[in-house]
Design an enzyme around this catalytic site. Structure first.
Site, mmCIF file in Angstrom:
data_model
loop_
_atom_site.group_PDB
_atom_site.id
_atom_site.type_symbol
_atom_site.label_atom_id
_atom_site.label_comp_id
_atom_site.label_asym_id
_atom_site.label_seq_id
_atom_site.Cartn_x
_atom_site.Cartn_y
_atom_site.Cartn_z
ATOM 1 N N LYS A 18 0.145 4.438 0.994
ATOM 2 C CA LYS A 18 0.572 4.072 2.330
ATOM 3 C C LYS A 18 1.727 4.963 2.740
ATOM 4 C CE LYS A 18 2.570 0.208 4.966
ATOM 5 N NZ LYS A 18 2.942 -1.226 4.926
ATOM 6 N N PRO B 49 9.687 6.901 5.453
ATOM 7 C CA PRO B 49 8.786 8.050 5.434
ATOM 8 C C PRO B 49 9.130 9.017 4.299
ATOM 9 C CG PRO B 49 9.549 7.594 7.672
ATOM 10 C CD PRO B 49 10.365 6.737 6.756
ATOM 11 N N ASN B 50 8.110 9.704 3.813
ATOM 12 C CA ASN B 50 8.263 10.736 2.780
ATOM 13 C C ASN B 50 8.810 10.199 1.464
ATOM 14 O OD1 ASN B 50 7.471 12.663 4.787
ATOM 15 N ND2 ASN B 50 9.584 12.693 5.527
ATOM 16 N N ARG B 51 8.653 8.884 1.264
ATOM 17 C CA ARG B 51 9.120 8.238 0.032
ATOM 18 C C ARG B 51 10.637 8.330 -0.149
ATOM 19 N NH1 ARG B 51 4.615 6.605 0.524
ATOM 20 N NH2 ARG B 51 3.126 6.151 -1.143
ATOM 21 N N LEU B 52 11.357 8.586 0.934
ATOM 22 C CA LEU B 52 12.827 8.604 0.872
ATOM 23 C C LEU B 52 13.340 7.206 1.218
ATOM 24 C CD1 LEU B 52 13.557 12.050 2.577
ATOM 25 C CD2 LEU B 52 13.424 11.507 0.138
#
Length: 218
Positions: free
Chosen positions: A10, A194-197
């Protein structure tokens, strides 16, 4: 059998950040929890916002996790009810440190709570038991949670037996059933980004009862 799940992912799109960080984590917990309730009401969803995983240490020294329902929270801790003689009840008695975890998919939020568990006072457990639906009260008498049974029919017969026993009587709380309160010493808030940050905020309770808060790498 090998099932490749590498493509199941996701992309978190919400950009919520911790704009105002309260000194006490219970304020943030309450804000997030009440927000989930509002979202459900707005979207006419009937899910258990108060469902949380409860992890304990079992007899074999390994972790055991199951879902229970949060029934009350305050600055003193988080309350749930169960059978004291169940596997989780025995685990708590032997090792009262536990971990609670909430995950809310619609807001991409997770809360992890570490704390020490203790039994509620008898009066408190009695008050809550009296508020339960009659069917739930009878189930507490009918089931010796975590013990082996022959089949479902065996359980149904016990339910009928106690239904007959308490007919036209007040159903009292079984001595082996009641509440626990988890007094936290560490609470982590996780917000998908977002972007796994991802945003992670952790509160740690010090000996002087003051909460220290820090941000963590995702």
């Amino acid at each position: 059998m090998i099932t490749d799940l590498s493509r199941l992912r996701k992309n978190y799109k919400k950009r919520n950040v911790f704009n105002k960080i309260p000194d006490n984590p219970f304020y943030l917990f309450d804000d997030w929890f009440q927000n989930e309730i509002l979202i459900q009401k707005k979207n006419n969803i009937n899910q258990e916002v108060n469902a949380m995983s409860l992890s304990t240490i079992g007899k074999d020294g390994g972790p055991e996790t199951r879902i229970v329902l949060l029934k009350e929270y305050s600055k003193n801790g988080f309350i749930f009810y169960t059978n004291y003689l169940s596997s989780k009840g025995i685990s708590i008695k032997n090792f009262p440190k536990v971990c609670l975890s909430f995950f809310w998919n619609r807001t991409d939020r997770q809360i992890i709570i570490k704390g020490v568990t203790s039994k509620l006072k008898i009066k408190k457990s009695n008050e809550y038991f009296d508020k339960r639906p009659i069917e739930n009260q009878l189930s507490s008498w009918s089931s010796r949670q975590s013990t082996f049974i022959l089949n479902k029919d065996f359980l149904e017969k016990k339910y009928k037996k106690w239904s007959f026993f308490f007919k036209n009587k007040k159903i009292t709380r079984p001595f082996y059933w009641g509440g626990y309160i988890v007094s936290p010493y560490k609470i982590e808030f996780w917000q998908g980004q977002p972007n796994r940050l991802h945003n992670r905020l952790v509160y740690q309770l010090k000996e002087d009862k003051i909460w220290i808060v820090k941000q963590l790498s995702p």
